[in-house]
Design a protein around this motif. Structure first.
Motif, PDB file in Angstrom:
ATOM      1  N   GLY A 163     -16.178 -51.734  76.631  1.00 35.95           N
ATOM      2  CA  GLY A 163     -14.816 -51.210  76.789  1.00 35.95           C
ATOM      3  C   GLY A 163     -14.752 -49.823  77.401  1.00 35.95           C
ATOM      4  O   GLY A 163     -13.752 -49.114  77.264  1.00 35.95           O
ATOM      5  N   ASP A 164     -15.835 -49.422  78.083  1.00 39.11           N
ATOM      6  CA  ASP A 164     -15.880 -48.070  78.637  1.00 39.11           C
ATOM      7  C   ASP A 164     -15.694 -48.032  80.149  1.00 39.11           C
ATOM      8  O   ASP A 164     -15.873 -46.974  80.753  1.00 39.11           O
ATOM      9  N   MET A 165     -15.393 -49.163  80.767  1.00 37.38           N
ATOM     10  CA  MET A 165     -15.310 -49.147  82.224  1.00 37.38           C
ATOM     11  C   MET A 165     -14.121 -49.957  82.733  1.00 37.38           C
ATOM     12  O   MET A 165     -14.288 -51.046  83.304  1.00 37.38           O
ATOM     13  N   PRO A 166     -12.919 -49.377  82.569  1.00 35.60           N
ATOM     14  CA  PRO A 166     -11.718 -50.084  83.047  1.00 35.60           C
ATOM     15  C   PRO A 166     -11.760 -50.300  84.568  1.00 35.60           C
ATOM     16  O   PRO A 166     -11.085 -51.192  85.076  1.00 35.60           O
ATOM     17  N   ASP A 167     -12.550 -49.501  85.273  1.00 37.96           N
ATOM     18  CA  ASP A 167     -12.625 -49.603  86.735  1.00 37.96           C
ATOM     19  C   ASP A 167     -13.807 -50.471  87.180  1.00 37.96           C
ATOM     20  O   ASP A 167     -14.317 -50.314  88.301  1.00 37.96           O
ATOM     21  N   TYR A 168     -14.259 -51.366  86.320  1.00 38.14           N
ATOM     22  CA  TYR A 168     -15.436 -52.180  86.633  1.00 38.14           C
ATOM     23  C   TYR A 168     -15.308 -52.900  87.974  1.00 38.14           C
ATOM     24  O   TYR A 168     -16.233 -52.877  88.794  1.00 38.14           O
ATOM     25  N   GLU A 169     -14.169 -53.522  88.208  1.00 39.75           N
ATOM     26  CA  GLU A 169     -14.019 -54.292  89.449  1.00 39.75           C
ATOM     27  C   GLU A 169     -14.103 -53.396  90.682  1.00 39.75           C
ATOM     28  O   GLU A 169     -14.755 -53.745  91.662  1.00 39.75           O
ATOM     29  N   PHE A 171     -15.613 -50.556  90.828  1.00 44.27           N
ATOM     30  CA  PHE A 171     -17.003 -50.096  90.923  1.00 44.27           C
ATOM     31  C   PHE A 171     -17.876 -51.163  91.583  1.00 44.27           C
ATOM     32  O   PHE A 171     -18.717 -50.856  92.433  1.00 44.27           O
ATOM     33  N   MET A 172     -17.670 -52.424  91.210  1.00 44.10           N
ATOM     34  CA  MET A 172     -18.471 -53.505  91.787  1.00 44.10           C
ATOM     35  C   MET A 172     -18.214 -53.645  93.284  1.00 44.10           C
ATOM     36  O   MET A 172     -19.131 -53.942  94.059  1.00 44.10           O
ATOM     37  N   GLN A 173     -16.974 -53.396  93.682  1.00 42.14           N
ATOM     38  CA  GLN A 173     -16.677 -53.440  95.122  1.00 42.14           C
ATOM     39  C   GLN A 173     -17.411 -52.324  95.858  1.00 42.14           C
ATOM     40  O   GLN A 173     -17.973 -52.529  96.935  1.00 42.14           O
ATOM     41  N   ALA A 174     -17.414 -51.134  95.238  1.00 40.13           N
ATOM     42  CA  ALA A 174     -18.119 -50.001  95.852  1.00 40.13           C
ATOM     43  C   ALA A 174     -19.624 -50.280  95.895  1.00 40.13           C
ATOM     44  O   ALA A 174     -20.300 -49.961  96.880  1.00 40.13           O
ATOM     45  N   LEU A 175     -20.131 -50.876  94.831  1.00 39.57           N
ATOM     46  CA  LEU A 175     -21.568 -51.187  94.763  1.00 39.57           C
ATOM     47  C   LEU A 175     -21.953 -52.193  95.855  1.00 39.57           C
ATOM     48  O   LEU A 175     -23.023 -52.097  96.455  1.00 39.57           O
ATOM     49  N   ALA A 176     -21.056 -53.142  96.112  1.00 40.18           N
ATOM     50  CA  ALA A 176     -21.332 -54.157  97.135  1.00 40.18           C
ATOM     51  C   ALA A 176     -21.441 -53.531  98.530  1.00 40.18           C
ATOM     52  O   ALA A 176     -22.129 -54.049  99.405  1.00 40.18           O
ATOM     53  N   VAL A 296     -19.109 -44.525 101.793  1.00 42.24           N
ATOM     54  CA  VAL A 296     -19.261 -44.749 100.348  1.00 42.24           C
ATOM     55  C   VAL A 296     -17.925 -44.392  99.702  1.00 42.24           C
ATOM     56  O   VAL A 296     -17.327 -43.369 100.055  1.00 42.24           O
ATOM     57  N   ASP A 297     -17.461 -45.236  98.789  1.00 49.65           N
ATOM     58  CA  ASP A 297     -16.211 -44.993  98.072  1.00 49.65           C
ATOM     59  C   ASP A 297     -16.246 -43.577  97.487  1.00 49.65           C
ATOM     60  O   ASP A 297     -17.139 -43.240  96.699  1.00 49.65           O
ATOM     61  N   GLU A 298     -15.287 -42.743  97.880  1.00 49.69           N
ATOM     62  CA  GLU A 298     -15.264 -41.333  97.447  1.00 49.69           C
ATOM     63  C   GLU A 298     -15.415 -41.176  95.937  1.00 49.69           C
ATOM     64  O   GLU A 298     -16.098 -40.294  95.446  1.00 49.69           O
ATOM     65  N   LYS A 299     -14.744 -42.088  95.214  1.00 54.53           N
ATOM     66  CA  LYS A 299     -14.738 -42.002  93.752  1.00 54.53           C
ATOM     67  C   LYS A 299     -16.145 -42.103  93.169  1.00 54.53           C
ATOM     68  O   LYS A 299     -16.409 -41.602  92.075  1.00 54.53           O
ATOM     69  N   TYR A 300     -17.034 -42.792  93.882  1.00 55.66           N
ATOM     70  CA  TYR A 300     -18.374 -43.023  93.320  1.00 55.66           C
ATOM     71  C   TYR A 300     -19.498 -42.316  94.080  1.00 55.66           C
ATOM     72  O   TYR A 300     -20.664 -42.561  93.803  1.00 55.66           O
TER      73      TYR A 300
END
Lengths: 339, 339
Positions: A163-169, A171-176, A296-300
Motif C-alpha cells: 500500500g505504499d505505491m499509489p503511482d505503481y502503474e 512507475f511501471m510505464q516509466a520503467l518500461a 526518462v520520466d522527470e518524476k523518476y
C-alpha cells in the motif's frame, strides 16, 4: 550501434524479457504478503550488496516498513533479531553460485524465512534453493544494468502490495521506457568514457565519491571494477563523509572521480565538486543529468540515476580494459585460489 | 602510568563521571518512552557515524525494534519515511558545533522528532538544541574511548526500557569495570603500538580490514586518523567484502592492517588474516582478544571489542604522530577553508 561488450539489439531484447517478469513477481508478492510480512531484508555481498543500496533508498523513501541491508556473510550469523519468519529476504547472484549468498538462502530456508531472489542460471544452488526464484536474463553489458531492472520490479511490486505505491502503474510505464534510455545513454557516453579511460589509466590512486542512491554504483565501480578487474588502487567515500577525513588527502594532482545523480542528495555531491575543483586539476565528474534529457520520466529521474550511471560506467569499464591492456577477466586470487 | 596524550588518573576520573550519567539517561528514557517510540535512529557524520556503527550491532542483536543509521547530512533531506515523531534520534558531537549534526538536531526539533545526544561542551549549538542533552566528559585520549561509554549507557537504557535487556544490571556492572580494562589495554598495547607506528610510517598505501562491531573503529581509524590527521592513503574495507574485490590488490609488499574483535563476525576476519598471510609479508593484526584477559566480563567481551580496539588505536595514533613527525592537529582544509 554496437560496441565491444554491447549490442543494442540483444541489450533491448534482454530488457524486454526482464520486463515480462512483472506478472511472476506480482504473483509472488501476493503469496508472500498472505503470510504476513513485517520487514524487508536486502541481502548481498560485494557487487550484489552494492546494487541493493540504491534499492534501500528507493524503499525507505516510500515505506515505513523497516528496510534492512545485510551482508550475506553476516546474515547467517543471526545477529539481527528482527530477521525472522515475518521477513522477506531479497537475494541476488548472477552466477547462482556465490558461496556466501548460497549459504544465506540455505540459512533462510532452515529458519523458515521467506526469500525471493534472482539468478541468471537455472540448476544453480541459489536458483534451486530460492523460495521465490526469478530467472534473470543477462547478455553482454546487459547483466549489470539488468540488475536494477530486476530489483526495481521486485521493490515496486513489494511497495504496491504494502500500500505504499499509489503511482505503481505510472512507475511501471516509466520503467518500461528505461531500457531505451539506458541504451541511448551508452551511446551518448561512449566517446567521453573512452577519453576518460585513457586519461586515468596510468594514475596510481583514485578517489571515488558519490552519495545517496549512486553510492552503491560508486562503491561497486571502485571495488569490483577498478580493484578486482583492473588492480587499480581506490578509495571510495560517500560525499558527506568526504568532508570528514578524506578531503585532507586531496592535492593538485589527485585523480578524483565524482559521480553525481539526481536524488535528494545531489547538493551533497555538488559541494564535493565545488571543493575538489578548487584543489585538484584532475576532477572527473560523471553526472547522470547530462544524459538522455527528456527520455526518462522527470518524476523518476532521481530513482533511476543508479541505472543511468551504471549504463555509463559499463562503457568506461570496456574502454579501461583497452586503455590499460589489462583483461577484465584475469584474477590472481578470486575463484582461482582456495582461501 | 602516563604517556603522551594519556594519564591513567584523569582517564579513569573522566570515565567515573561518565558512569555517573546513568540516572540522568534512565530518566530521559522514561520520558521518551512515555511518548511512544517505534524506532531508533543513530545519526552522525565522519567520526560520529563510525561510533554509531557498533551501537547499531549492539541494538540489532537484542531488539526487534527497527534500528536505522542515518548520516546527519542526509537525515535533513527527509528521505527515510520511517523517521518521525515516534522515532528517537541519537546524536553526537564532541565539540557541539559540527555543522551537519547541528542542522540535524534542528531538523528534528522542527519536525517534533525526539532526540537525545552528547556534546562535551555546554553553550554549544548542539547542546542547546538537544531535547535530551547529555554533557560528556572528555580528557586527553579519554574523549574517543568515552564515546563508547556514553553510547553504551544510552543504548542499554533504551533496550531495558523497551523490555529487551533482562541482563541490564549485569551489563551495567560489566560496563563499570570497562574503564579499568581500557586503561590496562593502553598500557599493555603501548610498546607494540610504538613499534607498529614506526613499521608503517613510510608506507604509501594502507589497507584496513575489519568486520562486525569493529568495522566502525576500522573505518574511523582509516579516515579520521590516517587520512585526516596523517595524510596517509587508505582503503578500508569490511572483512566479507574484502574477498569480493580488494583482495586482488594484495601483493607481497602491501601493508594490510587487520582489526579483529570478538563478536560473531570473528571467523570472517580470521579468514582475511589467513588469506593475507599467504600473500603479504606486511600483515599487521590488532586483535582485541590479546588484551586484558580475565579483566572484561566474558559475556560482554564481544560487545566491548570496539571500545578495547579504540583504546589500542589511541596509542597507535599517539605514536604515529611521533613516528611521522606530522602533527595530529594540522589540517589544510577542514575547518580551515570555506567550502
Amino acid at each position: 550501434m554496437n560496441y565491444k561488450g554491447y549490442n543494442r539489439e540483444t541489450y533491448l531484447e534482454g530488457m524486454k524479457k526482464t520486463l515480462d517478469l512483472r506478472p511472476v513477481i506480482e504473483s509472488y508478492m501476493e503469496d508472500i504478503f498472505s503470510q504476513g510480512i513485517e520487514n524487508i531484508v536486502l541481502c548481498g555481498i560485494g557487487g550484489t550488496i552494492s546494487i541493493m543500496l540504491p534499492i534501500e533508498k528507493f524503499l525507505k523513501k516510500r515505506t515505513k516498513m523497516p528496510v534492512y541491508v545485510e551482508n550475506a556473510a553476516e546474515l547467517v550469523l543471526g545477529n539481527n533479531k528482527a530477521v525472522g519468519e515475518k521477513s522477506l529476504v531479497v537475494l541476488y547472484s548472477a552466477s547462482g553460485t556465490t558461496k556466501e549468498t548460497v549459504a544465506a538462502v540455505r540459512y533462510c530456508n532452515e529458519h523458515h524465512i521467506p526469500n525471493i531472489g534472482v539468478s541468471y542460471k537455472k540448476d544453480t544452488p541459489l536458483y534451486d534453493e530460492l523460495k521465490y526464484p526469478i530467472l534473470g536474463i543477462g547478455e553482454d553489458e546487459y547483466s549489470c544494468d539488468g540488475d536494477y531492472m530486476n530489483l526495481f520490479l521486485i521493490a515496486s511490486a513489494f511497495l504496491k502490495k504494502n500500500g505504499d505505491m499509489p503511482d505503481y502503474e505510472s512507475f511501471m510505464q516509466a520503467l518500461a521506457r528505461l531500457p531505451e534510455a539506458m541504451a541511448d545513454t551508452k551511446e551518448e557516453a561512449d566517446a567521453a568514457m573512452k577519453e576518460l579511460a585513457y586519461d586515468i589509466k596510468d594514475e596510481t590512486y583514485h578517489m571515488l565519491v558519490g552519495a545517496g542512491n549512486v553510492w552503491g554504483p560508486t562503491y561497486c565501480f571502485a571495488m569490483c571494477y577498478m580493484e578486482e578487474m583492473q588492480w587499480m588502487k581506490t578509495k571510495s567515500i560517500q560525499s558527506p563523509e568526504f568532508f570528514h577525513g578524506t578531503l585532507e588527502l586531496l592535492e593538485e594532482d589527485t585523480n578524483i572521480m565524482i559521480f553525481n545523480g539526481e536524488d535528494e542528495t545531489r547538493p551533497l555531491t555538488d559541494r564535493v565538486i565545488h571543493f575538489a575543483n578548487k584543489i585538484s586539476k584532475k576532477v572527473r565528474v560523471i553526472d547522470t543529468k547530462d544524459y538522455v534529457p527528456g527520455k526518462v520520466d522527470e518524476k523518476y529521474r532521481g530513482d533511476f540515476s543508479p541505472a543511468i550511471l551504471e549504463a555509463v560506467l559499463g562503457r568506461l569499464t570496456a574502454h579501461l580494459e583497452d586503455a590499460t591492456g589489462h583483461s577484465l577477466d584475469i584474477r590472481r586470487y578470486y575463484r582461482v585460489m582456495e582461501y
